[in-house]
Design a protein around this motif. Structure first.
Motif, PDB file in Angstrom:
ATOM      1  N   ILE A 107       0.814  -1.213   0.000  1.00  0.00           N
ATOM      2  CA  ILE A 107       0.000   0.000   0.000  1.00  0.00           C
ATOM      3  C   ILE A 107       0.851   1.269   0.000  1.00  0.00           C
ATOM      4  CG2 ILE A 107      -0.230  -0.084   2.519  1.00  0.00           C
ATOM      5  CD1 ILE A 107      -3.031   1.109   2.170  1.00  0.00           C
ATOM      6  N   THR A 108       2.008   1.266   0.668  1.00  0.00           N
ATOM      7  CA  THR A 108       2.818   2.484   0.720  1.00  0.00           C
ATOM      8  C   THR A 108       3.462   2.809  -0.617  1.00  0.00           C
ATOM      9  OG1 THR A 108       4.748   1.254   1.509  1.00  0.00           O
ATOM     10  CG2 THR A 108       3.286   2.163   3.172  1.00  0.00           C
ATOM     11  N   ALA A 109       3.419   1.872  -1.577  1.00  0.00           N
ATOM     12  CA  ALA A 109       3.940   2.160  -2.917  1.00  0.00           C
ATOM     13  C   ALA A 109       3.131   3.246  -3.614  1.00  0.00           C
ATOM     14  CB  ALA A 109       3.939   0.890  -3.762  1.00  0.00           C
ATOM     15  N   ARG A 110       1.961   3.578  -3.089  1.00  0.00           N
ATOM     16  CA  ARG A 110       1.156   4.643  -3.693  1.00  0.00           C
ATOM     17  C   ARG A 110       1.834   6.005  -3.591  1.00  0.00           C
ATOM     18  NH1 ARG A 110      -4.630   2.665  -1.037  1.00  0.00           N
ATOM     19  NH2 ARG A 110      -4.536   0.526  -1.855  1.00  0.00           N
ATOM     20  N   PHE A 111       2.870   6.114  -2.772  1.00  0.00           N
ATOM     21  CA  PHE A 111       3.605   7.371  -2.660  1.00  0.00           C
ATOM     22  C   PHE A 111       4.770   7.445  -3.646  1.00  0.00           C
ATOM     23  CE2 PHE A 111       1.081   7.540   1.039  1.00  0.00           C
ATOM     24  CZ  PHE A 111       1.115   8.824   1.561  1.00  0.00           C
ATOM     25  N   THR A 112       5.102   6.348  -4.325  1.00  0.00           N
ATOM     26  CA  THR A 112       6.265   6.363  -5.221  1.00  0.00           C
ATOM     27  C   THR A 112       6.087   7.263  -6.443  1.00  0.00           C
ATOM     28  OG1 THR A 112       5.475   4.312  -6.271  1.00  0.00           O
ATOM     29  CG2 THR A 112       7.074   4.101  -4.478  1.00  0.00           C
ATOM     30  N   PRO A 113       4.881   7.433  -7.014  1.00  0.00           N
ATOM     31  CA  PRO A 113       4.783   8.392  -8.128  1.00  0.00           C
ATOM     32  C   PRO A 113       5.224   9.800  -7.740  1.00  0.00           C
ATOM     33  CG  PRO A 113       2.833   7.002  -8.072  1.00  0.00           C
ATOM     34  CD  PRO A 113       3.609   6.707  -6.826  1.00  0.00           C
ATOM     35  N   PHE A 114       4.983  10.185  -6.483  1.00  0.00           N
ATOM     36  CA  PHE A 114       5.429  11.506  -6.034  1.00  0.00           C
ATOM     37  C   PHE A 114       6.954  11.583  -6.002  1.00  0.00           C
ATOM     38  CE2 PHE A 114       1.249  10.811  -4.031  1.00  0.00           C
ATOM     39  CZ  PHE A 114       0.564  11.883  -4.582  1.00  0.00           C
ATOM     40  N   LEU A 115       7.604  10.464  -5.689  1.00  0.00           N
ATOM     41  CA  LEU A 115       9.067  10.446  -5.694  1.00  0.00           C
ATOM     42  C   LEU A 115       9.601  10.686  -7.100  1.00  0.00           C
ATOM     43  CD1 LEU A 115      11.848   9.911  -4.447  1.00  0.00           C
ATOM     44  CD2 LEU A 115      11.417   7.457  -4.744  1.00  0.00           C
ATOM     45  N   PHE A 116       9.092   9.941  -8.080  1.00  0.00           N
ATOM     46  CA  PHE A 116       9.546  10.130  -9.460  1.00  0.00           C
ATOM     47  C   PHE A 116       9.243  11.550  -9.940  1.00  0.00           C
ATOM     48  CE2 PHE A 116       8.895   5.460  -9.380  1.00  0.00           C
ATOM     49  CZ  PHE A 116      10.154   5.065  -9.800  1.00  0.00           C
ATOM     50  N   LEU A 117       8.048  12.039  -9.642  1.00  0.00           N
ATOM     51  CA  LEU A 117       7.635  13.351 -10.131  1.00  0.00           C
ATOM     52  C   LEU A 117       8.453  14.473  -9.494  1.00  0.00           C
ATOM     53  CD1 LEU A 117       5.641  15.046 -11.791  1.00  0.00           C
ATOM     54  CD2 LEU A 117       4.103  15.005  -9.815  1.00  0.00           C
ATOM     55  N   LEU A 118       8.556  14.465  -8.170  1.00  0.00           N
ATOM     56  CA  LEU A 118       9.251  15.557  -7.492  1.00  0.00           C
ATOM     57  C   LEU A 118      10.740  15.553  -7.795  1.00  0.00           C
ATOM     58  CD1 LEU A 118       7.485  15.619  -4.006  1.00  0.00           C
ATOM     59  CD2 LEU A 118       7.152  17.143  -5.956  1.00  0.00           C
ATOM     60  N   PHE A 119      11.327  14.364  -7.893  1.00  0.00           N
ATOM     61  CA  PHE A 119      12.746  14.328  -8.226  1.00  0.00           C
ATOM     62  C   PHE A 119      12.986  14.873  -9.634  1.00  0.00           C
ATOM     63  CE2 PHE A 119      16.512  11.924  -9.822  1.00  0.00           C
ATOM     64  CZ  PHE A 119      17.451  12.589  -9.058  1.00  0.00           C
ATOM     65  N   GLY A 120      12.141  14.502 -10.577  1.00  0.00           N
ATOM     66  CA  GLY A 120      12.296  15.038 -11.928  1.00  0.00           C
ATOM     67  C   GLY A 120      12.092  16.534 -11.981  1.00  0.00           C
TER      68      GLY A 120
END
Length: 751
Positions: A221-234
């Motif tokens: 369930i915590t993988a739902r935060f990973t798109p924010f990681l890719f987006l914010l890092f980019g």
């Protein structure tokens, strides 16, 4: 000289990989069929879902038992098809993926730190030491050893997130790195390949990175935060105050062209790479996204139960609870550990004190250099965003940290420890050492490797001895169920023996592991018309001659008053043949089962109205011995040697909020209390009287054996109802006495 450096680096790399393999395979796979013992009920749920998949019932998300993402289910299904319905088939997928995460983290550390941010020149020693240290610490982590050896779906998240980031970083920076025959091949394009072929390979790497990212929603369930990681890092590369390695702001021309310049001033090729990544990730994740779109309640199934800003969890203090949660996770680094046995040796922090020291040093270095060093910036974003789900979740019955909820941040945590060690090494080398880079690096690597090996030895001791021998482990993993399965598997297949097993959560494990022929019926009091359901279960076998009723030890598996109800039924409709004693349960054997009349716990209920000032009322009573029920309107004739059963019907006020217990007391003719038994009142769904919910009448059943030295004669049976927390009795309205007489008994010998 260069050749000597290269050979030393190669030997050290090979040695590191071999050492990591020996350590992680020992800690994750050694005695995997024995430890943990039994199966936790979450593991059993995964396994039963896997059986459904093998029967053709496919889904990306399984809502049973608070919901679970599908990757672990399909992994267990695949392993079950090869190994059969065994404990090893359930645990091997997560053990292997946990071991694989160590090698992926080693590669990721090398990729991130194997090239200088300022000049673009290779820094293989830095990549090797940071990657090797981070991977080594992950390999010897006690908490990750416990989690990796248990079939928990969170184990898949670190592997696929780290792999996606490594592939993405490798592909995006691949064609910008000069080739050198002495460099470790961490992304260099071979010089003899054309630019078009190299670009095609990069696209394939980007597609693989997107595939791994698309698999993340199927992990935990915590993988739902990973798109924010890719987006914010980019997006961070587009910030005007972010500078590249030579001090220029994003968008300014710099030389040589590096990864962050490519993203800050994206060309058509970079936009194509980004498009491929997003497209592939979206396609792979599409089944899960469609499932949640069609079933939005599934998306919030678990998070709604743990949301820290829910008033039931924060007790009206949302900010204070959030800050308390946050502080609990800060303390995880060196001071406080997870208190859940399936996550940890209770109380052991995620990082010990020396690891925590270098972790905070690494965090400080990463924050200091976050504008100029993309790898450091990635680790800071990774840590913050993937520990946030844990901070936003709160259980009423536990305190942070919860290791499984922060598992997405674990790779970043260990890489930051390694960064702190590297920064300390650089400082010490500049101030105190005159050794050459290679010799200093080799000495430092040897020292760190020795420390990790020592930590690995402690982890082996703590897991295989301290954790494995803790009595809580056997209760937590339901070892009684595996013992029961062995007994049931040894029974004849002719239908002459049947088992009745009280249970509520643990039936998933039994359903997966049991493969015998003897009928086994899992029962609980929440079943409608309990007595009739038991009768129907017994009738399923025409050749039945013996029923084995399992009675769990309450400190192993609590089953409410189901053992009492089953004992009453079989004392009435069967003949007791003796009891078999085992470590976690006993088996009561019954023969000569009577099926010539309908089964009931009692035939009639004597009216009895006792209204208490605490919001509870006693509405009726039934009593007897064996098959014979007697009316409480006259003295009950009870004989020595047979248990006495008593059914009481209760009614509670709405939203009662008080957990009640009853005290049954036997008074002789002189009024002295000669015998007493106390019972907590449980509703059929195993909830207490103060848990709310149903307000309709419910029965409690009490089976009592009088002591052998109880004199024959006449007695009064009295009852006291009291608060289990304060032990304060409630009194009968209008009478204002706590003790009420509910029956008279005449106790005689068995002749």
């Amino acid at each position: 000289m260069a050749g000597g450096k290269h050979s030393q680096l190669t030997l050290l790399t090979i040695g590191t990989v071999i050492l990591l393999a020996l350590v992680v395979l020992t800690l994750r796979l050694h005695r995997l069929t024995e430890l943990p013992p039994g199966l936790h009920h979450d593991e059993g749920t995964h396994a039963v879902n896997a059986l459904q998949v093998l029967q053709g019932e496919h889904a990306p998300f399984f809502p049973e038992n608070n919901g679970r993402e599908g990757m672990i289910v399909y992994a267990i299904a695949l392993m079950t098809s090869f190994l059969g319905r065994t404990v090893l088939a359930v645990r091997l997928p997560t053990a292997l993926i946990s071991a694989g995460a160590v090698f992926v983290l080693f590669w990721l550390g090398w990729i991130l730190f194997g090239r200088d941010e300022h000049s673009g020149r290779p820094t293989p020693w830095r990549g090797l030491l940071i990657g090797g240290t981070g991977a080594g610490l992950l390999a010897v982590s006690l908490g990750q050893t416990v989690i990796g050896r248990t079939a928990l779906r969170g184990s898949f998240l670190p592997f696929f997130l780290s792999l996606s980031l490594a592939l993405l970083w490798w592909a995006w920076s691949h064609d910008e790195q000069p080739s050198s025959s002495n460099d470790k091949p961490t992304g260099q394009s071979p010089a003899d390949h054309s630019g078009q072929a190299a670009r095609l390979r990069d696209y394939w790497r980007i597609a693989l990175a997107g595939m791994c990212a698309g698999l993340l929603p199927y992990t935990y369930i915590t993988a739902r935060f990973t798109p924010f990681l890719f987006l914010l890092f980019g997006l961070s590369f587009l910030l005007p105050f972010v500078r590249n390695g030579d001090g220029k702001k994003s968008g300014e021309v710099s030389s040589p062209p590096l990864l962050f310049r490519l993203i800050a001033s994206p060309s058509r090729t970079e936009w194509q790479k980004a498009g491929i990544f997003v497209l592939v990730a979206g396609l792979v994740a599409a089944p899960m996204l469609i499932h949640f779109a069609l079933n939005p309640d599934h998306f919030f199934l678990r998070s709604s139960q743990t949301w820290v800003f829910d008033s039931e969890r924060n007790l009206g203090n949302p900010l204070g609870t959030f800050l308390s949660n946050l502080w609990g996770y800060v303390l995880a680094f060196g001071f406080r550990g997870d208190l859940i046995w399936r996550h940890n040796l209770v109380g052991e922090p995620v990082l010990n004190l020396w690891q925590a020291l270098f972790f905070w040093l690494g965090v400080g270095a990463a924050v200091w250099h976050w504008r100029t060093r993309p790898a450091y910036r990635l680790l800071i974003f990774w840590l913050a965003l993937l520990i946030l789900p844990a901070v936003l979740a709160r259980e009423i019955t536990s305190v942070p940290p919860n290791t499984i909820r922060m598992i997405g941040a674990i790779p970043a945590i260990y890489l930051l420890v390694a960064v702190g060690l590297w920064e300390a090494f650089l400082f010490a080398r500049r101030r105190f050492s005159q050794l050459a880079e290679v010799r200093a690096g080799a000495a430092f690597a040897s020292l760190v490797g020795l420390a990790i090996l020592v930590q690995g030895a402690f982890t082996y001791r703590d897991y295989f001895h301290r954790w494995a021998s803790a009595p809580e482990i056997h209760r937590y993993y339901g070892t009684g169920w595996t013992d029961l399965i062995k007994i049931a598997n040894d029974q004849p297949a002719d239908g002459s023996v049947a088992f009745l097993v009280p249970g509520y959560l643990w039936q998933y494990s039994f359903e997966y592991l049991y493969q015998g022929e003897a009928p086994v019926h899992l029962v609980h009091t929440a079943m409608p018309d309990f007595a009739h359901q038991i009768e129907s279960a017994v009738k399923t076998s025409a050749s039945l001659s013996q029923v084995k009723v399992v009675d769990w030890s309450n400190d192993v598996i609590w089953a409410g008053d189901e053992d009492q109800r089953l004992a009453v039924l079989f004392d009435k409709y069967g003949r007791y043949m003796g009891t078999e004693q085992y470590a976690d349960f006993q088996i009561k054997n019954y023969a000569e089962i009577s099926l010539d009349r309908p089964w009931t716990l009692y035939e009639f209920l004597d009216p009895l109205t006792v209204n208490y000032d605490g919001g509870i009322a006693l509405m009726g009573l039934a009593a007897g011995q064996g098959i014979e029920q007697q009316s409480s309107q006259s003295p009950l004739n009870l004989k020595e040697g047979n248990p006495f059963w008593l059914a009481l019907q209760w009614q509670t006020a709405p939203e009662l909020g008080v957990d009640f217990a009853v005290s049954l007391r036997l008074h002789d003719a002189q009024g002295s209390n000669v015998f007493q038994r106390d019972y907590v009142l449980w509703k059929p769904d195993h909830s207490s009287t103060g848990a709310g919910g149903q307000t309709e009448p419910f029965d409690s059943l009490h089976l009592t054996e009088f002591p052998a030295d109880l004199p024959f004669g006449d007695y009064e049976l009295r009852i006291v109802v009291y608060d289990t927390e304060s032990l304060k009795p409630t009194v009968e309205l209008g009478v204002w006495e706590a003790e009420t007489t509910i029956a008279h008994l005449h106790y005689t010998d068995s002749k």
